[in-house]
Design a protein around this motif. Structure first.
Motif: not given
Length: 185
Positions: A93-97, A122-137
């Protein structure tokens, strides 16, 4: 729209020095070695004790998942296992991971493998999967990892104070994220 098919089929990703390949049980030896390395355990804040059987089961269950991507990080020249990198906690729903990386130990730290693997994922997450946001700790005692994340475009967003109890001391957790619209070095 998120492409869950891209997660399920997980293409191999190739850079200059590393290749990201679907993580599976064929990488057991390297994963098992990393899970017993004291520095890897500390940097990942891992309190759990693993059995060989549990790790075999976990690795065997990685291919074909539609809600995450688990990759083995391999040195390109000889396909030696260097660690793993993961895109997980996918929120359609929020295009995040969420992002996580763990290299096998001090013998592979500081050679650029983590930076390249992070950028590839990150290239895969944004350009292929279609995410808008990726976070980490990342833990406060791991400045090397924070530099890697910053080189890949992650921005510090916050601090979770005293979130990890490790060897008799409290440690803070730094939260970071990168957006699809952020510059990617």
């Amino acid at each position: 729209m998120i492409d869950t098919g891209a997660l399920r089929t997980q293409p191999e990703l190739s850079g200059e020095t590393v290749v990201l390949a679907q993580l599976d049980d064929s990488y057991f030896e390297g994963a098992w070695r990393a899970l017993r390395d004291p520095e890897v355990i500390r940097f990942t804040g891992t309190h759990a004790k693993f059995t060989e059987e549990r790790i075999h089961e976990f690795l065997a269950s990685r291919p074909g998942l539609a809600d995450r991507a688990d990759y083995a990080v391999l040195r390109k020249e000889d396909r030696v296992y260097l660690g793993d990198v993961v895109l997980s906690d996918i929120d359609e729903d929020n295009r995040s991971g969420a992002f996580r990386i763990a290299l096998t130990g001090p013998d592979v730290f500081g050679k650029g493998y983590g930076t390249e693997a992070t950028k590839l994922l990150l290239d895969y997450a944004f350009d292929v999967v279609g995410l808008n946001r990726v976070s980490l700790e990342v833990f406060d005692f791991n400045p090397r990892a924070r530099r890697v994340y910053e080189k890949a475009g992650f921005v510090r967003e916050g601090l979770q104070r005293e979130a990890l109890w490790w060897e008799g001391e409290w440690h803070d957790v730094v939260t970071m994220a990168v957006l699809k619209s952020d510059p990617r070095p």
